[in-house]
Design a protein around this motif. Structure first.
Motif, PDB file in Angstrom:
ATOM      1  N   GLU A   1       0.811  -1.219   0.000  1.00 24.37           N
ATOM      2  CA  GLU A   1       0.000   0.000   0.000  1.00 24.37           C
ATOM      3  C   GLU A   1       0.846   1.271   0.000  1.00 24.37           C
ATOM      4  N   LYS A   2       2.097   1.169   0.436  1.00 28.41           N
ATOM      5  CA  LYS A   2       2.976   2.343   0.454  1.00 28.41           C
ATOM      6  C   LYS A   2       3.520   2.684  -0.933  1.00 28.41           C
ATOM      7  N   LEU A   3       3.397   1.746  -1.892  1.00 28.31           N
ATOM      8  CA  LEU A   3       3.925   1.999  -3.231  1.00 28.31           C
ATOM      9  C   LEU A   3       3.121   3.117  -3.893  1.00 28.31           C
ATOM     10  N   PRO A   4       3.787   4.083  -4.534  1.00 24.91           N
ATOM     11  CA  PRO A   4       3.087   5.247  -5.123  1.00 24.91           C
ATOM     12  C   PRO A   4       2.026   4.875  -6.151  1.00 24.91           C
ATOM     13  N   ALA A   5       2.240   3.767  -6.866  1.00 28.77           N
ATOM     14  CA  ALA A   5       1.305   3.391  -7.940  1.00 28.77           C
ATOM     15  C   ALA A   5       0.047   2.703  -7.425  1.00 28.77           C
ATOM     16  N   VAL A   6       0.019   2.349  -6.134  1.00 30.18           N
ATOM     17  CA  VAL A   6      -1.102   1.576  -5.583  1.00 30.18           C
ATOM     18  C   VAL A   6      -2.170   2.508  -5.033  1.00 30.18           C
ATOM     19  N   LYS A   7      -3.413   2.326  -5.494  1.00 34.55           N
ATOM     20  CA  LYS A   7      -4.540   3.145  -5.034  1.00 34.55           C
ATOM     21  C   LYS A   7      -5.272   2.510  -3.852  1.00 34.55           C
ATOM     22  N   GLY A   8      -5.218   1.190  -3.733  1.00 38.12           N
ATOM     23  CA  GLY A   8      -5.893   0.514  -2.643  1.00 38.12           C
ATOM     24  C   GLY A   8      -5.703  -0.988  -2.738  1.00 38.12           C
ATOM     25  N   THR A   9      -5.977  -1.700  -1.640  1.00 34.92           N
ATOM     26  CA  THR A   9      -5.843  -3.153  -1.618  1.00 34.92           C
ATOM     27  C   THR A   9      -7.037  -3.774  -0.909  1.00 34.92           C
ATOM     28  N   SER A  10      -7.233  -5.056  -1.164  1.00 32.56           N
ATOM     29  CA  SER A  10      -8.264  -5.829  -0.483  1.00 32.56           C
ATOM     30  C   SER A  10      -7.802  -7.276  -0.445  1.00 32.56           C
ATOM     31  N   ILE A  11      -8.398  -8.057   0.456  1.00 35.81           N
ATOM     32  CA  ILE A  11      -8.050  -9.465   0.571  1.00 35.81           C
ATOM     33  C   ILE A  11      -9.320 -10.301   0.521  1.00 35.81           C
ATOM     34  N   SER A  12      -9.224 -11.428  -0.183  1.00 35.31           N
ATOM     35  CA  SER A  12     -10.328 -12.379  -0.268  1.00 35.31           C
ATOM     36  C   SER A  12      -9.769 -13.782  -0.130  1.00 35.31           C
ATOM     37  N   GLY A  13     -10.642 -14.710   0.226  1.00 35.40           N
ATOM     38  CA  GLY A  13     -10.214 -16.099   0.367  1.00 35.40           C
ATOM     39  C   GLY A  13      -9.824 -16.736  -0.952  1.00 35.40           C
ATOM     40  N   TYR A  14     -10.300 -16.190  -2.063  1.00 33.70           N
ATOM     41  CA  TYR A  14      -9.982 -16.704  -3.395  1.00 33.70           C
ATOM     42  C   TYR A  14      -9.757 -15.531  -4.341  1.00 33.70           C
ATOM     43  N   PRO A  15      -8.943 -15.741  -5.377  1.00 33.93           N
ATOM     44  CA  PRO A  15      -8.929 -14.743  -6.452  1.00 33.93           C
ATOM     45  C   PRO A  15     -10.255 -14.789  -7.187  1.00 33.93           C
ATOM     46  N   LEU A  16     -10.750 -13.642  -7.608  1.00 31.73           N
ATOM     47  CA  LEU A  16     -12.025 -13.618  -8.311  1.00 31.73           C
ATOM     48  C   LEU A  16     -11.907 -14.407  -9.615  1.00 31.73           C
ATOM     49  N   TYR A  17     -12.937 -15.156  -9.956  1.00 31.78           N
ATOM     50  CA  TYR A  17     -12.989 -16.068 -11.088  1.00 31.78           C
ATOM     51  C   TYR A  17     -12.048 -17.255 -10.893  1.00 31.78           C
ATOM     52  N   GLY A  18     -11.596 -17.455  -9.646  1.00 31.39           N
ATOM     53  CA  GLY A  18     -10.712 -18.579  -9.346  1.00 31.39           C
ATOM     54  C   GLY A  18     -11.324 -19.558  -8.371  1.00 31.39           C
ATOM     55  N   GLY A  19     -12.626 -19.400  -8.083  1.00 27.07           N
ATOM     56  CA  GLY A  19     -13.284 -20.348  -7.200  1.00 27.07           C
ATOM     57  C   GLY A  19     -13.969 -19.667  -6.029  1.00 27.07           C
ATOM     58  N   TYR A  20     -14.697 -20.442  -5.265  1.00 27.75           N
ATOM     59  CA  TYR A  20     -15.387 -19.966  -4.069  1.00 27.75           C
ATOM     60  C   TYR A  20     -15.776 -21.192  -3.259  1.00 27.75           C
ATOM     61  N   ASP A  21     -16.153 -20.967  -2.000  1.00 26.66           N
ATOM     62  CA  ASP A  21     -16.656 -22.064  -1.173  1.00 26.66           C
ATOM     63  C   ASP A  21     -18.140 -22.262  -1.456  1.00 26.66           C
ATOM     64  N   MET A  22     -18.641 -23.410  -1.039  1.00 28.61           N
ATOM     65  CA  MET A  22     -20.056 -23.705  -1.245  1.00 28.61           C
ATOM     66  C   MET A  22     -20.624 -24.308   0.031  1.00 28.61           C
ATOM     67  N   PHE A  23     -21.699 -23.722   0.513  1.00 25.54           N
ATOM     68  CA  PHE A  23     -22.391 -24.245   1.683  1.00 25.54           C
ATOM     69  C   PHE A  23     -23.857 -24.470   1.328  1.00 25.54           C
ATOM     70  N   TYR A  24     -24.462 -25.423   2.027  1.00 26.57           N
ATOM     71  CA  TYR A  24     -25.908 -25.568   1.914  1.00 26.57           C
ATOM     72  C   TYR A  24     -26.540 -24.664   2.956  1.00 26.57           C
ATOM     73  N   ALA A  25     -27.489 -23.875   2.513  1.00 23.84           N
ATOM     74  CA  ALA A  25     -28.092 -22.871   3.391  1.00 23.84           C
ATOM     75  C   ALA A  25     -29.593 -22.837   3.157  1.00 23.84           C
ATOM     76  N   SER A  26     -30.287 -22.234   4.109  1.00 26.72           N
ATOM     77  CA  SER A  26     -31.736 -22.108   3.974  1.00 26.72           C
ATOM     78  C   SER A  26     -32.202 -20.908   4.777  1.00 26.72           C
ATOM     79  N   SER A  27     -33.324 -20.357   4.355  1.00 22.70           N
ATOM     80  CA  SER A  27     -33.985 -19.299   5.128  1.00 22.70           C
ATOM     81  C   SER A  27     -35.243 -19.897   5.754  1.00 22.70           C
ATOM     82  N   GLU A  28     -35.900 -19.141   6.566  1.00 23.17           N
ATOM     83  CA  GLU A  28     -37.105 -19.653   7.218  1.00 23.17           C
ATOM     84  C   GLU A  28     -38.232 -19.884   6.225  1.00 23.17           C
ATOM     85  N   ASN A  29     -38.110 -19.299   5.020  1.00 19.13           N
ATOM     86  CA  ASN A  29     -39.175 -19.413   4.026  1.00 19.13           C
ATOM     87  C   ASN A  29     -38.879 -20.426   2.920  1.00 19.13           C
ATOM     88  N   GLY A  30     -37.677 -20.987   2.924  1.00 18.50           N
ATOM     89  CA  GLY A  30     -37.311 -21.840   1.792  1.00 18.50           C
ATOM     90  C   GLY A  30     -36.590 -23.096   2.224  1.00 18.50           C
TER      91      GLY A  30
END
Length: 794
Positions: free
Chosen positions: A484-513
Motif C-alpha cells: 500500500e505504500k507503493l506510489p502506484a497503488v490506489k488501494g488493496t483488499s483481501i479475499s479467500g480466493y482470487p475472483l474467477y478462481g473459485g469460491y466455497d459452497m455451503f448448503y443454506a436455507s432461510s425460514e421461508n425456503g
C-alpha cells in the motif's frame, strides 16, 4: 507401361508449372489442415487406452440432489471402493486416488539443497501398478507403496532433484501444515500425453492417514461423497447397471435420507466427457471443417485437371488409335492423380511436423511427438491418403477415358472435355464453404468481444491479484502495508480466493425456503471499494458487516432464498449456524458466464490472516492506470519474498482471469481464423487456375477484340463477369446456411450477440474482393497481352 505413365506425369508437372503449383499447393494446404486436425482428434480419442485393461476400468460418479440444485460428484469416501467390491461379484478390483490440488513445497536437503513448488502430487493404494499400466523404471511395483511416507517420483522429477544420482532411498521433504520426510522408493516412466492421470509424485495412501488434519478423510464408513477418485476394474461390462444399483443400495443403507444417484462411466471416455481441457466441442467441428478444406483442395484439382484435358486430347487420341483401352487411359490418369496426391502428402507431412508446435500452442495442449507413430493415427493417415486418391482421380479418369479421338481429330478447336457446368458447380461449392466459414469466423470474434466487454457489475481493469499461501501466515498484514505504500497503488483488499478462481459452497436455507447451495467468499471491508461494487441496500452501520455471523448477499440471493425485498435483519442458516443479512449488493459476475448470475454470500473479516486459515487467499491491488506495470510487479515481488521465501511469487491480472473462463472459445476463434484463411487461399488458387485456363482458351478472341478496338477495361470485365456471377450466386446460397449455423452456435451462450446484417455484408464483401482481385489480375494480364502474337500462333 507403369514406368511410362510415371514419366508422362512428371513431364506434365514440369511443363505446366503454374497448374502444378496450384494443384500441389492447394492439396498440400488441405492435407496439412487435415493431418493436424486428425492428429489432435486421434490423440483426444486415445486417452487412457494405453492401459492393458482399459476397457474393463470404470470411474465412479454421482449426482447429488439437494434442494433445487443438482451437483455432480466425482470424489468419494475412502470406504466406498472396497465396500462396492465386497458387495458385487462383478467388481474384481478397486483403487483410490487423492490429489493435492494446491502446490506443495518439495525440498531436497543435504550437500546440494533444492526446493521447488510442485503440482501433480498424488496419494494412492499399493495396487497402483497392477491396476494401471504405468511403468516403474526403478523400484519394486509390488511393495513401493505399501509403507507410510513412501514416494515414487517421475523421471523428470528424478532428474530435477537428483540429476545423475540414484534417487532410491533418498529423502525428499514435503511441506504442508508440517514438514514430512518421504523416502523415494521408485522412479516412474514419464506418463504419455494421452493419460488423464498426470502424476509427478505418487505417495502411499497410508502417508495421507498419518498427515495432520486428514483423519476426517478416512472416518466415514459408508458409501458417500468424499475426497477420493474411485476406480473399478470389472469382469462383465453388461453388468454396469447392477454395480450401480449395488452402490446406490449401499449409499441408502449408510444414510437413508441420501438422494445421491451413483453411476459408472468408462475410464477411456472420462477425458472427453468431464475434462475441462478436452475441448469436446472441437472434436465434432474441427474434423468437419478440415474435411471441407480438403474437399476444396480436391475439387480444385479435379476442376483444373479436367479443364486442362482438352490440351491433352490429341495425346489421348493417339493412345486410343494405337490400341489403348478405356481402362488403360483411366489407369494412366489415376497414376497421375496418385503422383500429385503423393507429392502433396509428402509436403503436407513436412508442413505438419513444422507447424504442429504452433498449432498445439493455439489449442493450449501438449501432445507427445511420438504420437505421430501411433497405430490408429497412421491408419487414419492411410485412410485420408486413399480417399484423396479415390476422389481426386475418379472424375478426371472418367472424363479422359470417355474422350472420342476421331471427333477431336476432325476439329481444329479444342472441345471442353472437362465439363464447364461441373466446374461452375465445383467453384460455387468452394465459395459457399468459404462464405460460411468467413461468417462463422466473424460471428465467433464478435461473440468473444461481447463476452470480454460485458458489464460484469464491477471494475476488472487495473487490478492485480496476488496469491497468498499459508506459508506467509501472520506476515500478511505487514506485506499488505508495504504494498500500500507503493506510489502506484490506489488501494488493496483481501479475499479467500482470487475472483474467477473459485469460491466455497455451503448448503443454506432461510425460514421461508428449503436448503440449497449457496456460493460463499470471505472478504475484507475494502473489497467493495476496490472492485467498485454498487450497493442496493447498504448496511445501516458501515462497521456492522465485520461483526461475527453477519452476511452481505447479492440481489439474486433475495429471490432464491425467498427473502423480503429488504432482507436486512433476516437470518440465513448455514453450516449449522444462523447468519444475519446486513447488506445487499447489486448482482455482479463472480463466476463463469455459462449461466446466469447465481446467489452469493460474502462474510467480511476483520483479520487478514484468518482469511488465509483454510484456503489460499488473494491480495487485490488496485493500481494507477498510468503506472509502469513491470516496475510495480517487481516492487511487489521484492516485498513478497521478504515475507514468504518458500512459495513462488504468483500473480494474475483480473481481466486475464476473467478472459480465462472462455479460453476454449478464444482458442476456437484463433483456429477458426486459420481455417478461414486456408479456405480463402485454396478457393483463390482454384479461381486463379480456372481464370488462367479461361484466358488461354479465349486468347484468339481477346486478340480479335483488341484489334477491333476493345479497351483493356472492356476485355477484363468480359473475362471476369462469368466468374463473379458464380461467386455472387455462392454468396446468396451461403448466407441463409451460415445464419442458421451461427444462430445455433450462439444459443449455447447465456449472454450472446445479435446476428446483425453487417456480419453477412462484411463476409460477402471480403469474398467478392478476393474473387475480383484474383480474376481481374489474370484477366488484366490476358487483356494487356500482344494481340499480334496470339493471332499469329496456331
Amino acid at each position: 507401361m507403369f514406368r511410362n505413365y510415371i514419366k508422362i506425369a512428371f513431364r506434365n508437372i514440369r511443363k505446366n508449372k503454374l497448374y502444378s503449383f496450384i494443384n500441389i499447393g492447394g492439396l498440400s494446404l488441405g492435407l496439412t489442415a487435415c493431418i493436424l486436425i486428425m492428429f489432435y482428434v486421434s490423440h483426444e480419442h486415445s486417452f487412457d487406452k494405453f492401459h492393458e485393461d482399459s476397457d474393463d476400468i470404470y470411474t465412479l460418479r454421482a449426482k447429488a440432489l439437494f434442494g433445487g440444485d443438482t451437483i455432480f460428484v466425482q470424489n468419494f469416501s475412502a470406504a466406498t471402493g472396497q465396500m462396492v467390491q465386497e458387495n458385487s461379484a462383478f467388481v474384481d478390483d478397486n483403487i483410490r486416488i487423492f490429489q493435492e490440488y494446491k502446490p506443495l513445497i518439495i525440498k531436497r536437503t543435504g550437500l546440494e539443497p533444492k526446493s521447488f513448488s510442485e503440482e501433480g502430487f498424488f496419494y494412492t493404494d499399493p495396487n497402483y501398478f497392477n491396476f494401471f499400466s504405468f511403468s516403474l523404471l526403478k523400484g519394486n511395483p509390488e511393495t513401493a507403496l505399501k509403507e507410510p511416507f513412501s514416494l515414487l517420483i517421475s523421471e523428470e522429477m528424478a532428474n530435477k532433484y537428483f540429476g545423475d544420482e540414484n534417487p532410491i532411498g533418498e529423502i525428499l521433504q514435503v511441506e504442508k501444515d508440517s514438514i514430512y520426510n518421504y523416502t523415494v522408493k521408485g522412479v516412474i516412466a514419464e506418463t504419455p500425453s494421452n493419460s488423464s492421470i498426470q502424476h509427478k509424485f505418487v505417495a502411499s495412501v497410508s502417508s495421507l492417514q498419518k498427515t495432520k488434519g486428514n483423519d476426517g478423510l478416512f472416518n466415514s464408513p459408508i458409501v458417500r461423497g468424499g475426497a477420493f477418485k474411485t476406480y473399478f476394474k470389472i469382469n462383465d461390462a453388461t453388468q454396469i447397471e447392477k454395480i450401480a444399483e449395488t452402490t446406490n443400495r449401499l449409499s441408502k443403507e449408510g444414510n437413508s435420507e441420501s438422494k445421491d444417484l451413483f453411476f459408472l462411466y468408462p475410464f477411456t471416455e472420462t477425458h472427453l466427457k468431464f475434462s475441462r481441457n478436452a475441448g469436446i466441442g472441437y472434436l465434432d467441428v474441427f474434423p468437419l471443417i478440415a474435411g471441407l478444406i480438403l474437399l476444396l483442395a480436391l475439387i480444385n484439382y479435379m476442376s483444373l485437371t479436367t479443364a486442362r484435358a482438352s490440351y491433352r486430347s490429341k495425346e489421348i487420341g493417339i493412345r486410343k488409335v494405337n490400341g489403348a483401352s478405356r481402362k488403360e487411359i483411366a489407369f494412366q490418369f489415376y497414376i497421375e492423380s496418385t503422383l500429385f496426391i503423393s507429392l502433396s502428402f509428402l509436403l503436407a507431412g513436412i508442413l505438419s511436423f513444422l507447424l504442429k508446435d504452433f498449432f498445439f500452442n493455439l489449442l493450449d495442449i501438449n501432445i507427445d511427438t511420438a504420437f505421430f507413430l501411433n497405430q490408429n493415427f497412421i491408419l487414419t493417415l492411410a485412410l485420408i491418403f486413399m480417399v484423396s486418391i479415390l476422389i481426386a482421380g475418379m472424375y478426371p479418369a472418367m472424363v479422359m477415358a470417355s474422350f472420342n479421338p476421331i471427333e477431336n481429330f476432325k476439329k481444329k478447336t479444342r472441345n471442353d472435355l472437362g465439363g464447364g457446368l461441373v466446374r461452375k458447380v465445383c467453384t460455387t461449392l468452394q465459395f459457399i464453404i468459404a462464405v460460411i466459414l468467413i461468417i462463422g469466423g466473424i460471428t465467433i470474434r464478435e461473440q468473444m468481444s461481447h463476452l470480454q466487454n460485458i458489464d460484469t457489475g464491477l471494475n476488472r481493469s487495473d487490478i492485480l491479484m496476488i496469491s497468498l499461501e499459508k506459508s506467509m501466515g501472520n506476515n500478511i498484514p505487514a506485506f499488505r502495508k508495504e504494498v500500500e505504500k507503493l506510489p502506484a497503488v490506489k488501494g488493496t483488499s483481501i479475499s479467500g480466493y482470487p475472483l474467477y478462481g473459485g469460491y466455497d459452497m455451503f448448503y443454506a436455507s432461510s425460514e421461508n425456503g428449503e436448503p440449497m447451495a449457496l456460493p460463499f467468499i470471505s472478504i475484507d471491508k475494502n473489497f467493495f471499494d476496490v472492485l467498485e461494487l454498487k450497493w442496493k441496500l447498504p448496511p445501516e452501520d458501515p462497521f456492522l458487516p465485520e461483526q461475527p455471523k453477519k452476511l452481505v448477499i447479492n440481489e439474486t440471493a433475495i429471490e432464491k432464498f425467498k427473502l423480503k425485498n429488504d432482507p436486512r435483519g433476516q437470518n440465513i442458516e448455514m453450516a449449522g449456524a444462523q447468519f444475519e443479512v446486513v447488506g445487499v449488493v447489486n448482482d455482479f459476475h463472480y463466476s463463469s458466464l455459462d449461466s446466469p448470475i447465481n446467489s452469493l454470500a460474502m462474510m467480511v473479516s476483520k483479520s487478514n490472516s484468518s482469511i488465509n486459515k483454510f484456503n489460499s487467499g488473494s491480495l487485490y491491488v488496485k493500481y494507477q492506470k498510468t503506472s509502469s506495470l513491470p516496475a510495480l510487479i517487481k516492487s511487489i515481488e521484492s516485498s513478497y519474498v521478504k515475507f514468504d521465501a518458500e512459495k513462488e511469487f504468483s500473480y494474475q491480472f483480473m481481466d486475464d482471469a476473467f478472459n480465462e473462463m472462455f479460453k476454449s472459445e478464444q482458442r476456437l476463434a484463433h483456429i477458426f481464423n486459420i481455417f478461414v484463411v486456408l479456405t480463402i487461399i485454396i478457393a483463390g488458387l482454384g479461381l486463379l487456375g480456372l481464370a488462367t485456363f479461361s484466358a488461354q482458351k479465349r486468347i484468339k478472341e481477346i486478340g480479335i477484340r483488341k484489334t477491333l478496338g476493345a479497351s483493356v477495361f472492356q476485355i477484363t470485365s468480359s473475362l471476369s463477369l462469368d466468374f463473379l456471377k458464380i461467386v455472387l450466386f455462392a454468396i446468396i446460397i451461403a448466407i441463409p446456411i451460415a445464419w442458421l449455423l451461427a444462430r445455433n452456435w450462439l444459443e449455447n451462450f447465456v449472454y450472446r450477440i445479435d446476428l446483425n446484417i453487417w456480419i453477412f455484408l462484411m463476409a460477402s464483401f471480403a469474398t467478392m474482393f478476393v474473387a475480383v482481385l484474383t480474376v481481374s489480375f489474370q484477366a488484366f494480364r490476358a487483356a494487356t497481352s500482344n494481340p499480334v502474337k496470339s493471332l499469329r500462333t496456331e
